[in-house]
Design an enzyme around this catalytic site. Sequence first.
Site, PDB file in Angstrom:
ATOM      1  N   ARG A 173       0.844  -1.201   0.000  1.00 55.26           N
ATOM      2  CA  ARG A 173       0.000   0.000   0.000  1.00 55.26           C
ATOM      3  C   ARG A 173       0.877   1.248   0.000  1.00 55.26           C
ATOM      4  NH1 ARG A 173      -4.431  -0.049   4.556  1.00 55.26           N
ATOM      5  NH2 ARG A 173      -5.179   1.724   3.340  1.00 55.26           N
ATOM      6  N   CYS A 231      -1.083   5.870   9.295  1.00 52.41           N
ATOM      7  CA  CYS A 231      -1.478   4.613   8.657  1.00 52.41           C
ATOM      8  C   CYS A 231      -2.588   4.939   7.675  1.00 52.41           C
ATOM      9  CB  CYS A 231      -1.903   3.585   9.698  1.00 52.41           C
ATOM     10  SG  CYS A 231      -3.276   4.128  10.745  1.00 52.41           S
TER      11      CYS A 231
END
Length: 275
Positions: A173, A231
């Site tokens: 990611r 995050c």
Amino acid sequence: MTPIISASELASEYAGSRPPVLLDVRYQMGGPPGRPAYEAGHLPGAVYVDLEAELADPPGGGRGRHPLPDVAAFGAVMRRAGVRADAPVVVYDGGQGWAAARAWWMLRWTGHPDVRILDGGLPAWTGPLSTEAPSPQEGDFAPEPGALRLLDAQEAAALARTGLLLDARAGERYRGETEPIDPVAGHIPGAVSAPTMENVDADGRYLPAETLTARFKALGAADAPEVGVYCGSGVSAAQQLVALEIAGIPAALYAGSWSEWVSDPNRPVATGPNP
């Protein structure tokens, strides 16, 4: 004080003269709600706290997927759970550690001095479980934000240039190879990839302090004037902050994280491996 407690230590403390307040914050992203699991069996005396309803505001408004909740509302939830300013608190989840870390960080950020996470979560507990919902005495905890450093988007971007900004998501990611949740793939320019799964062992227990210290030093924490973490939505980053605290490295949280960052199309996006 270490931010974690083992199951055996918790059993001993809970049987002692000053038992901690127990909070069950089981949560699984994209999975079923945690309350049914809590009702099926929890640590005796533990009160259930819903991450999405009580540890976060509804998503939207450019604040990311798990915005920090209203502080007064958070305080009311904690007091209903029996949290007191002068009593220790232990939080646990299903073992992933993300939800427990979110509760730990919020209590610490708002000034509670004695909060720990059950290392390994509920799977580490070998004692009896209860299906009885407790009715704790009302607590007196009055949250006062500011005890820990909180970053906004502009500060996170600056820290990526002047210090060390860690991206706690999975490496693919970060690199922009895939993005299963948010509308844009990639990372904040200058941020360094540091997946949370590398903070724990196969049982979900945090790695030894010396191992974590070596990990974060290798990522640049030893030379950085300040360390920050983000995050996808500010939840798993809290687990990274726990690992950093175990390593003796203070760090700040960008709570809005990637989901807030990409809500503004004018913010830059980087892809590829670590700089």
